[in-house]
Design a protein around this motif. Sequence first.
Motif, short mmCIF file in Angstrom:
data_model
loop_
_atom_site.label_atom_id
_atom_site.label_comp_id
_atom_site.label_asym_id
_atom_site.label_seq_id
_atom_site.Cartn_x
_atom_site.Cartn_y
_atom_site.Cartn_z
N HIS A 5 0.81 -1.21 0.00
CA HIS A 5 0.00 0.00 0.00
C HIS A 5 0.84 1.26 0.00
O HIS A 5 0.34 2.33 0.34
N SER A 6 2.11 1.16 -0.38
CA SER A 6 2.96 2.35 -0.33
C SER A 6 3.32 2.81 -1.73
O SER A 6 3.20 2.06 -2.70
N ASP A 31 3.13 5.20 3.20
CA ASP A 31 2.13 4.13 3.27
C ASP A 31 0.75 4.76 3.06
O ASP A 31 0.26 5.50 3.91
N ARG A 32 0.13 4.51 1.93
CA ARG A 32 -1.13 5.16 1.57
C ARG A 32 -2.32 4.65 2.40
O ARG A 32 -3.27 5.40 2.64
N LYS A 33 -2.28 3.41 2.83
CA LYS A 33 -3.38 2.90 3.66
C LYS A 33 -3.36 3.60 5.02
O LYS A 33 -4.40 4.05 5.50
N SER A 36 -4.61 7.22 5.10
CA SER A 36 -6.06 7.46 5.12
C SER A 36 -6.59 7.76 6.52
O SER A 36 -7.66 8.34 6.67
N SER A 42 1.91 7.77 8.58
CA SER A 42 2.14 7.22 7.24
C SER A 42 3.49 7.65 6.68
O SER A 42 4.13 6.92 5.93
N SER A 124 -0.19 4.75 -6.76
CA SER A 124 -0.20 3.32 -6.50
C SER A 124 1.22 2.81 -6.28
O SER A 124 2.19 3.50 -6.53
#
Length: 155
Positions: A5-6, A31-33, A36, A42, A124
Motif C-alpha cells: 500500500h505504499s 504508506d497510503r493505507k 487514510s 504514514s 499506486s
Amino acid sequence: MIEPHSSGEVECVLIDSEHGLLIAIGSDHTDRKVESYNVAISKQVCSKPISQDAWLYTDVADHWDALVMRSYRMINGEKELYQEGQTSNLLAIPDLIKKLTQGDQFPKNHAMLCGTQAVLTQISHGDAFYLELHDPILNRTLTHHYTVTTLDMVQ
C-alpha cells in the motif's frame, strides 16, 4: 501475501553540510493505507531514500524554477513515468527555510524534503522507483533508484 500500500514521491532534499546547503533528490515514500487515517504516521513508517550525489544550492539558486523533477515506477518489469514537473511548482527554498525556522538560516545538521509533483496516473505501488532532478541550464541530472520491500504484518 500482504498487499503493498505504499508509493514513492519524488522530492528535492535540502541538506546542511560543511560545504553549504546541498540539493539532493529523494523520495518521501509513504504508506497510503495508513495515510487514510494518520498522515504523520504514514510518513514515518517508510524509509526516505535519497541520492548519494548532491549539488550546491548556490549553483542552482538563480535558476531554481527551471529544474525538472521526475519519477518513474517499475511495475511487473515495466518502467513508466509517474511524476514530472518543474521546481517552480514548489515553494522557493528561502520561503521553505523561513517557514521551517521563522528566520533565514537553515538549521545545522538538518535535512528537509521540499515538496513533490503531481502524479501523472494514479497513486499506486511500484516494485521500484527511479528519481531524477534535471538541470537544463547546466545540463546535468541527479538520479537515484530504489526497490520496494513490503514487510509482513506482525500479529
